[in-house]
Write an enzyme that holds these catalytic residues in place. Sequence first.
Site, mmCIF file in Angstrom:
data_model
loop_
_atom_site.group_PDB
_atom_site.id
_atom_site.type_symbol
_atom_site.label_atom_id
_atom_site.label_comp_id
_atom_site.label_asym_id
_atom_site.label_seq_id
_atom_site.Cartn_x
_atom_site.Cartn_y
_atom_site.Cartn_z
ATOM 1 N NE ARG A 164 -4.177 -1.515 0.224
ATOM 2 C CZ ARG A 164 -4.359 -2.805 -0.038
ATOM 3 N NH1 ARG A 164 -3.374 -3.517 -0.537
ATOM 4 N NH2 ARG A 164 -5.527 -3.364 0.166
ATOM 5 C CB SER A 238 -8.637 -1.520 4.331
ATOM 6 O OG SER A 238 -8.963 -2.788 3.844
ATOM 7 C CD GLU A 340 -5.591 1.006 2.233
ATOM 8 O OE1 GLU A 340 -5.428 1.403 1.067
ATOM 9 O OE2 GLU A 340 -6.582 0.377 2.612
HETATM 10 N N1 EPU Z 1 -10.039 -10.763 9.996
HETATM 11 C C1 EPU Z 1 -10.709 -10.862 11.200
HETATM 12 N N2 EPU Z 1 -11.765 -10.030 11.424
HETATM 13 C C2 EPU Z 1 -12.196 -9.123 10.507
HETATM 14 C C3 EPU Z 1 -11.519 -9.033 9.282
HETATM 15 C C4 EPU Z 1 -10.438 -9.850 9.052
HETATM 16 O O1 EPU Z 1 -10.363 -11.651 12.050
HETATM 17 O O2 EPU Z 1 -13.174 -8.418 10.789
HETATM 18 C C5 EPU Z 1 -8.857 -11.637 9.740
HETATM 19 C C6 EPU Z 1 -9.199 -13.071 9.400
HETATM 20 O O3 EPU Z 1 -8.194 -13.877 10.007
HETATM 21 C C7 EPU Z 1 -9.031 -13.150 7.900
HETATM 22 C C8 EPU Z 1 -7.902 -12.162 7.665
HETATM 23 O O4 EPU Z 1 -8.140 -11.145 8.629
HETATM 24 O O5 EPU Z 1 -8.666 -14.424 7.479
HETATM 25 C C9 EPU Z 1 -7.862 -11.564 6.278
HETATM 26 O O6 EPU Z 1 -9.108 -10.934 5.998
HETATM 27 P P1 EPU Z 1 -9.495 -10.467 4.526
HETATM 28 O O7 EPU Z 1 -9.215 -11.566 3.560
HETATM 29 O O8 EPU Z 1 -10.863 -9.904 4.583
HETATM 30 O O9 EPU Z 1 -8.430 -9.348 4.211
HETATM 31 P P2 EPU Z 1 -7.845 -8.133 5.043
HETATM 32 O O10 EPU Z 1 -6.411 -8.419 5.339
HETATM 33 O O11 EPU Z 1 -8.729 -7.794 6.175
HETATM 34 C C10 EPU Z 1 -6.931 -6.968 2.875
HETATM 35 C C11 EPU Z 1 -7.003 -5.633 2.188
HETATM 36 C C12 EPU Z 1 -8.347 -5.450 1.484
HETATM 37 C C13 EPU Z 1 -8.510 -6.581 0.477
HETATM 38 C C14 EPU Z 1 -8.414 -7.908 1.228
HETATM 39 C C15 EPU Z 1 -8.467 -9.091 0.313
HETATM 40 C C16 EPU Z 1 -5.547 -4.159 3.448
HETATM 41 C C17 EPU Z 1 -5.441 -2.970 4.333
HETATM 42 N N3 EPU Z 1 -6.776 -4.558 3.125
HETATM 43 O O12 EPU Z 1 -7.902 -6.968 3.939
HETATM 44 O O13 EPU Z 1 -8.302 -4.219 0.762
HETATM 45 O O14 EPU Z 1 -9.735 -6.489 -0.211
HETATM 46 O O15 EPU Z 1 -7.145 -7.986 1.941
HETATM 47 O O16 EPU Z 1 -7.250 -9.244 -0.325
HETATM 48 O O17 EPU Z 1 -4.510 -4.699 3.037
HETATM 49 C C18 EPU Z 1 -8.826 -1.912 0.770
HETATM 50 O O18 EPU Z 1 -7.627 -1.715 0.645
HETATM 51 O O19 EPU Z 1 -9.649 -0.976 0.856
HETATM 52 C C19 EPU Z 1 -9.302 -3.283 0.887
HETATM 53 C C20 EPU Z 1 -10.579 -3.575 1.078
#
Ligand code: EPU
Length: 344
Positions: A164, A238, A340
Amino acid sequence: MEIKKNFDLKKYNTFGVEAKAGFFAEINSEQDLIELLNLPEFKENEKLFLGGGSNVLFTKDFDGIVILNKLKGIEIIKESEDFVLVKSMGGEWWKDLVNFAVERGYWGIENLSLVPGTVGATPVQNIGAYGVELKDTLEQVEAYEIKTVSKKIFTNKECEFGYRDSVFKNKLKGQYFISAVVLRLSKKESKNIRYKALQEYLDKNKIEIKNVKDISNAVAEIRRSKLPDPKVLGNAGSFFKNVFVDFKKLEELKKKFPDMPYFEEPADAKAMAGEVKIPAGWLIEKCDWKGKRVGNVGVHEKQALVLVNYGRATGEEIKNLSERIIDSVYQKFGLKLTPEINLI
Ligand code: EPU
């Protein structure tokens, strides 16, 4: 080109908060941009470039000039048996560029389906989702230097991409207007389904990937099920970045929090060597913020990384909530969350 004064930005940010711009101009051609940047009365004004407004939070009015990128056009500029170079102007919607590629069977950006915002904004924060980042296909960025009003080409390396992050967020912040990007997409199958949540979705629904559209559809489904639609509930995706720690820190944390998830999927292999990702969403959830509402603002019930505006929130309220979340995660885990999104 019309320059508006005291312009309402509510419709130009997906949080849907009220804020005024001192001046506001829409750029519909490169000529418009050159003209605007050469106007003596705006030489000294602070400038803010805006695309879809999906990665910004206005916490106050912006006194300078907001410049909206509306440059349009997507074309194939080079093609071989194996790949195509696709050039997209910065004012195109990113999702339209993804559709352009998916419809033609070009591989590379299907995991980034439905990422909101415009093409010109994508290199700034090196958008990423489901195991793919913009930097994986980006060939070059075309941008105008504000000071000299001249066009410069940035190679992938010159963009200094990280998780990012890019040179446009750091050293060169506010100094360039991104007019176009060129992507290198593959005509040969090159699927990436390593991301856990994507793999699980495909397994659960017994989906076999036959073409690029299958991935795009799956990603779109996952996103729709988790992320709120800004037309319904103001948000900017995010709000925070995930946290990276080294193995030593991970061991310490695991002793105290044995169920803490972590992922070894460094976004930038070099910069992140030896580090693991701890999902900020999990940290926030463990501090009991998930689904919580405080006045006009709240933490989304399905994805704790997303802050939402229930209707009448000010940017200041959203910022205050984000600071409370940062504090509680720090108190509990000793880890510092960083936003972010771009706070103005
Ligand atoms: N998780 C939780 N609780 C939550 C959300 C997530 O426990 O409420 C944990 C879970 O362990 C889950 C892990 O986080 O397995 C990963 O969650 P998710 O796949 O939803 O991805 P994220 O890391 O929360 C990132 C990006 C998103 C992107 C997703 C999918 C960042 C800051 N965010 O989120 O990007 O869509 O991965 O690849 O890196 C954005 O940048 O606006 C955005 C939505």
